[in-house]
Design an enzyme around this catalytic site. Structure first.
Site, PDB file in Angstrom:
ATOM      1  N   PRO A 229       0.756  -1.294  -0.076  1.00 36.21           N
ATOM      2  CA  PRO A 229      -0.058   0.003  -0.022  1.00 36.21           C
ATOM      3  C   PRO A 229       1.091   1.575   0.046  1.00 36.21           C
ATOM      4  O   PRO A 229       0.626   2.361  -0.698  1.00 36.21           O
ATOM      5  CB  PRO A 229      -0.794  -0.194   1.373  1.00 36.21           C
ATOM      6  CG  PRO A 229      -0.994  -1.439   1.775  1.00 36.21           C
ATOM      7  CD  PRO A 229       0.326  -2.130   1.053  1.00 36.21           C
TER       8      PRO A 229
ATOM      9  N   GLU B 104       7.944   6.544 -15.766  1.00 40.73           N
ATOM     10  CA  GLU B 104       8.963   7.596 -15.053  1.00 40.73           C
ATOM     11  C   GLU B 104      10.041   7.028 -14.472  1.00 40.73           C
ATOM     12  O   GLU B 104      11.250   7.667 -14.741  1.00 40.73           O
ATOM     13  CB  GLU B 104       7.938   8.554 -14.095  1.00 40.73           C
ATOM     14  CG  GLU B 104       6.945   9.247 -14.693  1.00 40.73           C
ATOM     15  CD  GLU B 104       5.770   8.672 -15.265  1.00 40.73           C
ATOM     16  OE1 GLU B 104       4.770   9.144 -15.925  1.00 40.73           O
ATOM     17  OE2 GLU B 104       5.636   7.259 -14.698  1.00 40.73           O
TER      18      GLU B 104
ATOM     19  N   GLU C 270       5.236  -2.992 -13.193  1.00 41.30           N
ATOM     20  CA  GLU C 270       6.729  -3.324 -13.095  1.00 41.30           C
ATOM     21  C   GLU C 270       7.553  -1.942 -13.419  1.00 41.30           C
ATOM     22  O   GLU C 270       8.512  -2.262 -14.086  1.00 41.30           O
ATOM     23  CB  GLU C 270       6.965  -4.499 -14.218  1.00 41.30           C
ATOM     24  CG  GLU C 270       6.064  -5.669 -13.692  1.00 41.30           C
ATOM     25  CD  GLU C 270       6.337  -6.886 -14.564  1.00 41.30           C
ATOM     26  OE1 GLU C 270       7.565  -7.110 -14.914  1.00 41.30           O
ATOM     27  OE2 GLU C 270       5.512  -7.721 -14.842  1.00 41.30           O
TER      28      GLU C 270
ATOM     29  N   THR D  26      -0.787  -9.815  -8.660  1.00 42.48           N
ATOM     30  CA  THR D  26      -1.216 -10.784 -10.007  1.00 42.48           C
ATOM     31  C   THR D  26      -1.101 -12.311  -9.858  1.00 42.48           C
ATOM     32  O   THR D  26       0.008 -12.807  -9.153  1.00 42.48           O
ATOM     33  CB  THR D  26      -0.358 -10.478 -11.171  1.00 42.48           C
ATOM     34  OG1 THR D  26      -0.411  -8.906 -11.683  1.00 42.48           O
ATOM     35  CG2 THR D  26      -0.910 -11.145 -12.522  1.00 42.48           C
TER      36      THR D  26
ATOM     37  N   GLN E 110      -9.613   6.251 -32.543  1.00 39.54           N
ATOM     38  CA  GLN E 110     -10.213   7.355 -33.251  1.00 39.54           C
ATOM     39  C   GLN E 110     -10.510   6.905 -34.611  1.00 39.54           C
ATOM     40  O   GLN E 110     -11.425   7.513 -35.304  1.00 39.54           O
ATOM     41  CB  GLN E 110      -9.192   8.322 -33.264  1.00 39.54           C
ATOM     42  CG  GLN E 110      -9.372   9.654 -33.941  1.00 39.54           C
ATOM     43  CD  GLN E 110     -10.194  10.513 -33.016  1.00 39.54           C
ATOM     44  OE1 GLN E 110     -10.460  10.366 -31.974  1.00 39.54           O
ATOM     45  NE2 GLN E 110     -11.121  11.583 -33.772  1.00 39.54           N
TER      46      GLN E 110
ATOM     47  N   GLY F 234      11.127  -8.822 -16.062  1.00 35.47           N
ATOM     48  CA  GLY F 234       9.658  -8.665 -16.206  1.00 35.47           C
ATOM     49  C   GLY F 234       9.806  -7.264 -17.094  1.00 35.47           C
ATOM     50  O   GLY F 234       8.591  -7.256 -17.927  1.00 35.47           O
ATOM     51  N   ARG F 235      10.557  -6.244 -16.858  1.00 34.00           N
ATOM     52  CA  ARG F 235      10.272  -5.132 -17.889  1.00 34.00           C
ATOM     53  C   ARG F 235      10.493  -5.492 -19.286  1.00 34.00           C
ATOM     54  O   ARG F 235       9.776  -4.780 -20.145  1.00 34.00           O
ATOM     55  CB  ARG F 235      11.129  -4.025 -17.381  1.00 34.00           C
ATOM     56  CG  ARG F 235      10.617  -3.344 -15.862  1.00 34.00           C
ATOM     57  CD  ARG F 235      11.592  -2.656 -14.995  1.00 34.00           C
ATOM     58  NE  ARG F 235      11.187  -2.358 -13.950  1.00 34.00           N
ATOM     59  CZ  ARG F 235      11.762  -1.765 -12.972  1.00 34.00           C
ATOM     60  NH1 ARG F 235      13.238  -1.347 -13.103  1.00 34.00           N
ATOM     61  NH2 ARG F 235      11.275  -1.337 -11.615  1.00 34.00           N
TER      62      ARG F 235
END
Length: 416
Positions: free
Chosen positions: A155, A399, A395, A187, A361, A266-267
């Site tokens: 949290p 930023e 993950e 997950t 769009q 993971g990234r």
């Protein structure tokens, strides 16, 4: 939950433009063969269930169990692992795994996320375990007999995994450990047999293998999200959970290194998933620009959309090549293949959001609905739009990826 749908989609004439536009000179033949094999199983197992997964309710029964079992039976979960635990024992497992993630995400980012956490996070972390731990947990994970989960976020701590930020604690007792705390956004936790948990031990961090049926482990109701509805996430609370020394994964105090290396892998996977969604949105967008007419000409005759397609085709080339390069470096033995891993995550996930938004769009009203009431026709691009956003967040928020890249350029003394 239904695992298939015979409803038509608003996608006439869609072709895989990967085959026309991307000339892979990076992937070894082994990886190309895995990509072809996974594409076939994704077309067969994932595609028919994709709409039902994307529009289902996020409760335990909403976990795509039939798809998970179907992919397990076709050997998907063997790709990242060695032969000692029943894996394919590939020479380039990280690169093959990333390519597999892209092919799965082309149809369902929910299923790709389940695969990512099951194999790349939980499974990869277990590689640091003892032989006993690997045989006990990793072998059935590879076979798809159990589901794995990986828990670092809390949290009050997500991207920040400094020991001072992590509140979940494991305290030493005479005969083992007592675990207390709460993890968030975990997950697979509602259906997992075990969770790899990062916890504070004194002033350092340690990873533990925690069976979910251990007394004191409580998994909450799955979260209801705007997208990725087949990727179940929930809070997990640990209340005086007693663990043995044999539940420690790796060495005591070395958990942060395991977590960071696992999240780097993971990234790469999340970057590949972004490319998969971006390719799907691109393919649907291109087909609609060709087939849809307005003011007496195809939509694609408008220079605005020609320029947009050209830009996106170029960015797809770059994003795919970047995640492949990062994965190849990992297969060469580089635990933290930066800056490529951060770049792969940043490029792939941002691109999926950008193309999905423009695809909505292009499709107009049909891009904004899940299903048209008049005839039951479903929209793929609306699903892609909802599912893509999470890639920029989990993950390691994008930023953070920019900060990692900037640190490589400017140095730690400047960036901190």
């Amino acid at each position: 939950m239904s695992t298939s749908t015979d409803k038509p989609t608003e996608a006439p004439g869609v072709v895989r433009l990967y085959d026309r536009m991307y000339h892979d000179r990076l992937s070894p033949q082994e990886v190309l063969a895995v990509r072809e094999r996974v594409r076939a199983m994704a077309d067969e197992v994932v595609a028919p269930a994709a709409h039902a997964i994307a529009t289902g309710d996020e409760r335990v029964e909403g976990f795509p169990r039939a798809v998970f079992d179907g992919l397990a039976g076709r050997g998907l979960f063997r790709i990242p692992f060695g032969g000692d635990v029943g894996g394919d024992d590939l020479t380039y497992p990280a690169t093959a795994t990333a390519a597999a993630v892209e092919e799965i995400a082309y149809h369902s980012n929910s299923v790709a996320a389940v695969f990512d956490v099951h194999c790349i996070l939980a499974g990869n972390a277990l590689k640091h375990g003892t032989d006993r731990q690997r045989q006990r947990w990793l072998r059935p994970l590879v076979a798809g007999e159990i589901v794995g989960a990986f828990a670092t976020s809390e949290p009050a701590a997500s991207s920040d995994l400094a020991p001072t930020a992590v509140r979940t604690r494991a305290d030493r007792t005479g005969d083992g450990w007592v675990l207390n705390g709460t993890k968030r956004w975990i997950t697979n936790s509602p259906v997992a047999a075990f969770i790899v948990v990062l916890a504070r031990t004194d002033d350092r961090l340690t990873t533990f293998i925690v069976p979910t049926d251990t007394p004191g482990v409580s998994v909450g109701l799955p979260d209801r999200k705007i997208g990725n509805r087949g990727q179940l996430t929930a809070d997990v609370t640990f209340s005086d959970v007693r663990l043995a020394d044999g539940d420690v994964l790796g060495e005591v105090g070395e958990g942060l290194k395991i977590a960071l290396q696992t999240l780097t892998y993971g990234r790469i996977g999340i970057g590949a998933a972004g490319v998969g969604m971006a390719q799907a949105a691109f393919d649907h967008m291109a087909a609609h620009l060709i087939g849809r007419h307005a003011f007496g000409k195809p939509l694609g005759a408008n220079q605005h959309w020609q320029f947009a397609i050209a830009e996106y085709a170029t960015q797809l080339e770059v994003a795919r090549s970047t995640y492949l390069k990062a994965a190849l470096r990992m297969d060469e033995g580089v635990d933290f293949p930066e800056p490529e891993a951060a770049m792969a995550k940043l490029l792939g996930t941002r691109l999926s959001v950008d193309i999905a938004r423009d695809a909505v769009q292009v499709f107009g009203g049909m891009g904004f609905v899940q299903e048209r009431g008049a005839d039951g026709v479903t929209s793929v691009v609306s699903t892609l739009y909802r599912d893509s956003k999470i890639g920029e967040i989990y993950e390691g928020a994008n930023e953070i990826q920019k900060w990692v890249i900037a640190r490589r350029v400017l140095g730690r003394d400047v960036t901190g």
